[in-house]
Design an enzyme around this catalytic site. Structure first.
Site, PDB file in Angstrom:
ATOM      1  CB  ILE A  16     -13.554  31.614  65.054  1.00  0.00           C
ATOM      2  CG1 ILE A  16     -13.373  32.474  63.799  1.00  0.00           C
ATOM      3  CG2 ILE A  16     -12.229  31.042  65.532  1.00  0.00           C
ATOM      4  CD1 ILE A  16     -12.654  33.785  64.041  1.00  0.00           C
ATOM      5  CG  ASN A  29       2.317  33.222  70.724  1.00  0.00           C
ATOM      6  OD1 ASN A  29       3.283  33.024  69.986  1.00  0.00           O
ATOM      7  ND2 ASN A  29       1.649  32.234  71.305  1.00  0.00           N
ATOM      8  N   GLY A  37      -6.555  29.411  74.112  1.00  0.00           N
ATOM      9  CA  GLY A  37      -7.650  30.219  73.568  1.00  0.00           C
ATOM     10  C   GLY A  37      -7.982  29.884  72.123  1.00  0.00           C
ATOM     11  CB  VAL A  38      -9.205  32.059  69.388  1.00  0.00           C
ATOM     12  CG1 VAL A  38      -8.144  33.074  69.137  1.00  0.00           C
ATOM     13  CG2 VAL A  38     -10.019  31.817  68.144  1.00  0.00           C
ATOM     14  CG  ASP A  39      -2.560  30.449  68.670  1.00  0.00           C
ATOM     15  OD1 ASP A  39      -2.626  29.923  67.546  1.00  0.00           O
ATOM     16  OD2 ASP A  39      -1.491  30.853  69.174  1.00  0.00           O
ATOM     17  CB  SER A 122      -5.940  41.845  72.431  1.00  0.00           C
ATOM     18  OG  SER A 122      -4.721  41.818  71.728  1.00  0.00           O
ATOM     19  CB  THR A 123     -11.083  40.417  74.319  1.00  0.00           C
ATOM     20  OG1 THR A 123     -11.550  39.258  73.629  1.00  0.00           O
ATOM     21  CG2 THR A 123     -11.159  41.630  73.422  1.00  0.00           C
ATOM     22  CB  VAL A 125      -4.313  35.047  77.295  1.00  0.00           C
ATOM     23  CG1 VAL A 125      -3.014  35.028  78.074  1.00  0.00           C
ATOM     24  CG2 VAL A 125      -4.931  33.668  77.322  1.00  0.00           C
ATOM     25  CE1 TYR A 126      -0.762  37.434  74.828  1.00  0.00           C
ATOM     26  CE2 TYR A 126      -1.059  38.538  72.733  1.00  0.00           C
ATOM     27  CZ  TYR A 126      -0.373  37.637  73.523  1.00  0.00           C
ATOM     28  OH  TYR A 126       0.702  36.955  72.990  1.00  0.00           O
TER      29      TYR A 126
HETATM   30  N1  AR6 Z   1     -13.852  30.907  68.650  1.00  0.00           N
HETATM   31  C1  AR6 Z   1     -14.051  32.226  68.807  1.00  0.00           C
HETATM   32  N2  AR6 Z   1     -13.552  32.921  69.859  1.00  0.00           N
HETATM   33  C2  AR6 Z   1     -12.831  32.235  70.768  1.00  0.00           C
HETATM   34  C3  AR6 Z   1     -12.578  30.839  70.677  1.00  0.00           C
HETATM   35  C4  AR6 Z   1     -13.124  30.168  69.553  1.00  0.00           C
HETATM   36  N3  AR6 Z   1     -12.948  28.866  69.351  1.00  0.00           N
HETATM   37  N4  AR6 Z   1     -11.822  30.474  71.748  1.00  0.00           N
HETATM   38  C5  AR6 Z   1     -11.625  31.581  72.494  1.00  0.00           C
HETATM   39  N5  AR6 Z   1     -12.233  32.645  71.918  1.00  0.00           N
HETATM   40  P1  AR6 Z   1      -7.490  34.554  73.388  1.00  0.00           P
HETATM   41  P2  AR6 Z   1      -5.693  36.893  73.078  1.00  0.00           P
HETATM   42  C6  AR6 Z   1     -12.274  34.062  72.350  1.00  0.00           C
HETATM   43  O1  AR6 Z   1      -7.019  34.360  74.778  1.00  0.00           O
HETATM   44  O2  AR6 Z   1      -6.328  37.582  74.223  1.00  0.00           O
HETATM   45  C7  AR6 Z   1      -3.056  32.409  73.009  1.00  0.00           C
HETATM   46  O3  AR6 Z   1      -2.420  31.556  73.924  1.00  0.00           O
HETATM   47  C8  AR6 Z   1     -11.999  34.373  73.796  1.00  0.00           C
HETATM   48  O4  AR6 Z   1     -13.190  34.224  74.556  1.00  0.00           O
HETATM   49  O5  AR6 Z   1      -7.637  33.380  72.509  1.00  0.00           O
HETATM   50  O6  AR6 Z   1      -5.430  37.656  71.805  1.00  0.00           O
HETATM   51  C9  AR6 Z   1      -2.099  32.937  71.944  1.00  0.00           C
HETATM   52  O7  AR6 Z   1      -1.123  31.977  71.588  1.00  0.00           O
HETATM   53  C10 AR6 Z   1     -11.537  35.830  73.736  1.00  0.00           C
HETATM   54  O8  AR6 Z   1     -12.644  36.731  73.771  1.00  0.00           O
HETATM   55  O9  AR6 Z   1      -6.489  35.576  72.579  1.00  0.00           O
HETATM   56  C11 AR6 Z   1      -1.499  34.134  72.609  1.00  0.00           C
HETATM   57  O10 AR6 Z   1      -0.410  33.766  73.429  1.00  0.00           O
HETATM   58  C12 AR6 Z   1     -10.893  35.941  72.359  1.00  0.00           C
HETATM   59  O11 AR6 Z   1     -11.230  34.732  71.664  1.00  0.00           O
HETATM   60  C13 AR6 Z   1      -2.618  34.671  73.447  1.00  0.00           C
HETATM   61  O12 AR6 Z   1      -3.483  33.563  73.700  1.00  0.00           O
HETATM   62  C14 AR6 Z   1      -9.395  36.076  72.384  1.00  0.00           C
HETATM   63  O13 AR6 Z   1      -8.847  35.358  73.482  1.00  0.00           O
HETATM   64  C15 AR6 Z   1      -3.410  35.731  72.729  1.00  0.00           C
HETATM   65  O14 AR6 Z   1      -4.347  36.287  73.604  1.00  0.00           O
END
Ligand code: AR6
Length: 179
Positions: A16, A29, A37-39, A122-123, A125-126
């Site tokens: 993204i 968060n 993750g994405v953050d 949310s899909t 770590v959450y």
């Molecule tokens: N581009 C698109 N999607 C992605 C990317 C990317 N570069 N990287 C990961 N994903 P997550 P959450 C997908 O864990 O579950 C963070 O530490 C990944 O495969 O990023 O909402 C925050 O600070 C998954 O399907 O977010 C919070 O503490 C999706 O993005 C916590 O994680 C979301 O996974 C939020 O957890």
């Protein structure tokens, strides 16, 4: 590409942070101070100006959204939203995830942004089940389009092929249903 009313809906597999859109949505968060993750990817790609702005905002309740600029990314803004941690589906997770998408769209409208990219909030770590999360994401976006008649393009950007295929299936079913 799918078309829903006046809006284009795209399902894309990839990173993204590379999206050239008005706003990239971050799955943040409550602290808005970064994470994995994405953050983590957004803060790394965008650089320190995003964190500086997030510190001034001072956090975000689950289901709400806040906005910063996008630093070094090709997008203009980052809309930071916070999805729920999935427990058992009985802790209000559905509404909170819905609100995260809906409130991100509302903020995009407030800032006159026309193109937006969402990750699967949310899909990771959450731990939100992916099918349910995809259904909620697409419903929230389509409800917003119904009610507000706003947004030119919504991109759902999925990291994994599985989730990409899942979203295609969901939209195939929804858009066929509506025709
Ligand atoms: N581009 C698109 N999607 C992605 C990317 C990317 N570069 N990287 C990961 N994903 P997550 P959450 C997908 O864990 O579950 C963070 O530490 C990944 O495969 O990023 O909402 C925050 O600070 C998954 O399907 O977010 C919070 O503490 C999706 O993005 C916590 O994680 C979301 O996974 C939020 O957890």
């Amino acid at each position: 590409m799918y078309v829903y009313k006046k809006a284009k809906l795209n399902i894309i597999q990839g990173d993204i942070t590379k999206m050239e859109v008005d706003a990239v949505v971050n799955a943040a968060n409550n602290t808005l101070l970064g994470g994995g993750g994405v953050d983590g990817a957004i803060h790394r790609a965008g650089g320190p100006t995003i964190l500086e702005q997030c510190k001034k905002i001072g956090g975000c309740p689950t289901g709400e959204a806040r906005i910063t600029t996008a630093g070094n990314m090709p997008s203009k803004y980052v809309i930071h939203t916070v999805g729920p941690v999935y427990k058992d589906g009985r802790k209000g997770e559905t509404k909170l995830l819905y609100n995260a998408y809906y409130n991100s769209m509302k903020l995009a409208k407030e800032y006159n942004l026309k193109t937006i990219a969402f990750p699967a909030i949310s899909t990771g770590v959450y731990n939100y089940p992916k099918l349910e999360a995809g259904q909620i994401a697409t419903k929230a976006v389509m409800d917003f389009i119904d009610k507000e008649d706003y947004i030119e393009e919504v991109n759902f950007v999925l990291f994994s092929e599985d989730n990409y295929l899942l979203y295609k299936k969901i939209l195939d079913e929804k858009l066929n249903e509506l025709e």
